[in-house]
Scaffold this active site. Structure first.
Site, PDB file in Angstrom:
ATOM      1  N   CYS A  78       0.838  -1.208   0.000  1.00 45.62           N
ATOM      2  CA  CYS A  78       0.000   0.000   0.000  1.00 45.62           C
ATOM      3  C   CYS A  78       0.873   1.259   0.000  1.00 45.62           C
ATOM      4  O   CYS A  78       1.510   1.560  -0.993  1.00 45.62           O
ATOM      5  CB  CYS A  78      -0.977  -0.043   1.176  1.00 45.62           C
ATOM      6  SG  CYS A  78      -2.373   1.092   0.980  1.00 45.62           S
ATOM      7  N   HIS A 163      -3.652  -5.195   0.739  1.00 39.79           N
ATOM      8  CA  HIS A 163      -3.097  -5.648   2.023  1.00 39.79           C
ATOM      9  C   HIS A 163      -3.147  -7.176   2.108  1.00 39.79           C
ATOM     10  O   HIS A 163      -4.176  -7.747   2.478  1.00 39.79           O
ATOM     11  CB  HIS A 163      -3.882  -5.033   3.183  1.00 39.79           C
ATOM     12  CG  HIS A 163      -3.622  -3.579   3.375  1.00 39.79           C
ATOM     13  ND1 HIS A 163      -2.581  -3.101   4.148  1.00 39.79           N
ATOM     14  CD2 HIS A 163      -4.251  -2.481   2.877  1.00 39.79           C
ATOM     15  CE1 HIS A 163      -2.584  -1.779   4.124  1.00 39.79           C
ATOM     16  NE2 HIS A 163      -3.584  -1.375   3.356  1.00 39.79           N
ATOM     17  N   GLU A 165      -1.844  -8.989   4.279  1.00 36.78           N
ATOM     18  CA  GLU A 165      -1.779  -9.442   5.677  1.00 36.78           C
ATOM     19  C   GLU A 165      -3.137  -9.648   6.331  1.00 36.78           C
ATOM     20  O   GLU A 165      -3.230 -10.329   7.363  1.00 36.78           O
ATOM     21  CB  GLU A 165      -0.943  -8.449   6.515  1.00 36.78           C
ATOM     22  CG  GLU A 165      -1.553  -7.074   6.692  1.00 36.78           C
ATOM     23  CD  GLU A 165      -1.192  -6.077   5.603  1.00 36.78           C
ATOM     24  OE1 GLU A 165      -1.189  -4.871   5.887  1.00 36.78           O
ATOM     25  OE2 GLU A 165      -0.922  -6.512   4.459  1.00 36.78           O
ATOM     26  N   GLY A 218      -2.853 -14.544  37.626  1.00 35.27           N
ATOM     27  CA  GLY A 218      -3.845 -15.557  37.280  1.00 35.27           C
ATOM     28  C   GLY A 218      -4.194 -15.520  35.807  1.00 35.27           C
ATOM     29  O   GLY A 218      -4.942 -16.359  35.314  1.00 35.27           O
ATOM     30  N   VAL A 220      -3.021 -15.297  31.556  1.00 38.10           N
ATOM     31  CA  VAL A 220      -2.185 -16.126  30.689  1.00 38.10           C
ATOM     32  C   VAL A 220      -0.723 -15.686  30.721  1.00 38.10           C
ATOM     33  O   VAL A 220       0.184 -16.499  30.913  1.00 38.10           O
ATOM     34  CB  VAL A 220      -2.711 -16.092  29.232  1.00 38.10           C
ATOM     35  CG1 VAL A 220      -1.726 -16.767  28.278  1.00 38.10           C
ATOM     36  CG2 VAL A 220      -4.071 -16.777  29.146  1.00 38.10           C
ATOM     37  N   SER A 222       1.301 -13.831  32.793  1.00 35.29           N
ATOM     38  CA  SER A 222       2.126 -14.040  33.990  1.00 35.29           C
ATOM     39  C   SER A 222       2.292 -15.529  34.297  1.00 35.29           C
ATOM     40  O   SER A 222       3.334 -15.953  34.798  1.00 35.29           O
ATOM     41  CB  SER A 222       1.534 -13.302  35.193  1.00 35.29           C
ATOM     42  OG  SER A 222       0.247 -13.800  35.527  1.00 35.29           O
ATOM     43  N   THR A 223       1.281 -16.328  33.982  1.00 36.55           N
ATOM     44  CA  THR A 223       1.380 -17.774  34.215  1.00 36.55           C
ATOM     45  C   THR A 223       2.414 -18.403  33.287  1.00 36.55           C
ATOM     46  O   THR A 223       3.219 -19.241  33.711  1.00 36.55           O
ATOM     47  CB  THR A 223       0.010 -18.449  34.008  1.00 36.55           C
ATOM     48  OG1 THR A 223      -0.936 -17.879  34.918  1.00 36.55           O
ATOM     49  CG2 THR A 223       0.090 -19.946  34.248  1.00 36.55           C
TER      50      THR A 223
END
Length: 508
Positions: A78, A163, A165, A218, A220, A222-223
């Site tokens: 583009c 585009h 993508e 608790g 995703v 940081s776990t």
């Protein structure tokens, strides 16, 4: 590796995500990145993204012309294509008929970039300018009804007016893959198994025998960070979970069970009383967030000090993701803050920790894939996003223990019914909001005057934009009946049909 130069397109991150999904490692840098830094990264190819500007404008975004001295293939998308045309002496003008949305791409000439691509396919357009004259040496590869030069080529330099993508471009993924594999000579070496092995080795070397403090929310991110670190340094990881009393029903138990299953020691701090006492009488959303952030730091600091006295902590781990890194050097400059984000920023000076961000190269979907690779359960990984301040920003007005209980029960019913109907994984996020208004109702022969609650469910890919989910009336009726019958103090249920923009996903 493919390097994307970002000119401010809303789709730039999608370019990297599409290529990474194909196993090709891709990074994003702003268009003004120095040629020295680009050379250090040693990319096998460059992609110039789209952008909101016009190449003929005085303030047009333009990279260093030295990128053409790198002798690597270049693909302009583009605005990126229009920049290439302008740079090499072609003509770009404002289009009388602007193109937004789907268009039919027709390939006019064979090219390696169209290897295995259908002659005619749907593509996604989003441009106000058009190329009317190609530079010397360039040839037209494809056209659309309003773009006579929809794809162009000159040796190892390519341009696409559409585009590739975005998912609406039917053959877009294949075209990007052709550029990376067939033109640039990249190999499919990117994946979470390889990343996990490499990152665990890197963390072992970097941390050695030092201790790392990791705040677990608790969620995703940081776990997955805690799991990755534990694989690398075992008991030198100090994982701290602060229960502020603003979690979803059974959330604490769910997190504890997950960490037990992963065999990671978890230090759980029951701070419910502290948080609720400080939130008493507070109804303004930003003040609630500020109090929660400051109280979290206070509680976290106290716990960290205890461990610090037992043995010096050198590192603090955070779940920073790649979009955060990209946005910190955005071509658009600092954005206006809509809401402050709760994080462990602003820690006291004595915590002079070195920062570790193991996920800083990953997108959210890749963090989930890494979690799966590390043995985190799929059910846990697919949990909907949850704000740091918890239910405090889903209770409009003052927060109290009775309101938290009411919201927890209603939210539990909504999520339970979504799962029963196989809808939970089809919506991006769903939750309840306890409104700070009462309404008149009738229960049996008695008049009631109780809380109203709002159901919110949205579809999104990354949370930057979102549309409300079209849930069946019969489903909503079932949820409403259960909530009004089973949750004391609620006599009315409404459904939020606001998209983002103009609204935000959360109410506060």
């Amino acid at each position: 590796m493919i390097l994307v130069l970002d000119f401010g397109s809303q789709y730039t991150q999608l370019i990297a995500r599409r290529l990474r999904e194909s196993g090709i490692y891709t990074e994003i840098v702003p268009f003004f990145e120095s040629i020295e830094n680009i050379q250090k990264k040693a990319p096998k190819g460059l992609i110039l993204s789209g952008g909101p500007a016009s190449v003929y404008a005085k303030d047009a975004y333009k990279p260093s012309g030295k990128i053409f001295d790198l002798n690597v293939p270049i693909l302009g998308i583009c605005y990126g294509m229009q920049y290439l045309v302008d740079f090499f002496g072609g003509v770009v003008v404002g289009a009388n008929e602007q193109e937004f949305g789907k268009a039919v791409l027709e390939i006019a000439q064979n090219s390696v970039i169209f290897e295995g691509v259908k002659i005619k396919s749907l593509v996604w357009m989003s441009h106000m300018d058009k190329v009317i004259e190609l530079p010397k040496g360039f040839t037209t590869l494809a056209k659309s009804p309003n773009s006579p030069h929809c794809a162009i080529e000159n040796g190892k330099i390519f341009g696409l007016q559409f585009h590739p993508e975005v998912v609406q471009s039917e053959e877009g993924g294949k075209i990007l893959e052709n550029f990376a594999l067939l033109v640039c000579g990249c190999e499919k070496t990117w994946g979470m198994q390889h990343f996990a092995q490499r990152e665990i080795a890197r963390l072992k070397e970097k941390i050695a025998n030092a201790k790392v403090l990791c705040a677990v929310s608790g969620g995703v991110d940081s776990t997955v960070v805690a799991t990755l670190l534990h694989r690398a340094i075992k008991d030198n990881l100090i994982a701290v979970f602060v229960d502020h009393g603003l979690l979803r029903k059974n959330e604490k138990e769910r997190v504890q069970a997950m960490f037990k299953d992963l065999q990671i020691p978890l230090n759980t701090i029951d701070a419910k009383g502290i948080f609720l006492s400080k939130l008493k009488g507070v109804s303004e959303p930003e003040l609630k967030r500020k109090i929660i952030g400051e109280t979290f730091i206070e509680v976290f600091e106290k716990e960290a000090k205890k461990h610090h006295l037992k043995g010096k902590i050198e590192f603090l781990a955070q779940g920073t993701l790649y979009p955060d890194v990209i946005e910190s050097v955005s071509v658009k400059g600092p954005s206006k803050v809509i809401k402050t984000h709760h994080n462990v920023g602003g820690l006291p000076e004595w915590m002079d920790f070195k920062l570790i961000e193991p996920l800083r190269e990953l997108f959210k979907d890749e963090a989930r894939l890494l979690g799966k690779e590390l043995g985190v359960s799929q059910d846990f990984l697919m949990h909907h996003p949850f704000p740091g301040p918890g239910l405090a920003v889903r209770i409009l007005g003052e927060v109290s223990e009775s309101k938290i209980k009411r919201l927890q029960e209603a939210d539990f019913i909504f999520i339970e019914e979504l799962k029963k109907a196989n809808l939970y994984d089809k919506v991006w996020q769903a939750f309840c909001v306890l409104l700070n208004v009462n309404s008149v109702g009738v229960m049996g022969d008695n008049r009631t005057y109780e809380n109203a609650i709002c159901l919110r469910a949205v579809n999104a890919s990354d949370g930057m934009t979102a549309s409300f989910s079209f849930l069946e009336h019969s489903f909503l009726e079932k949820v409403s009946n259960r909530i009004t019958n089973e949750v004391s103090g609620i006599n009315r249920v409404v459904y939020d049909i606001t998209s983002k923009p103009p609204g935000t996903i959360e109410w506060e």
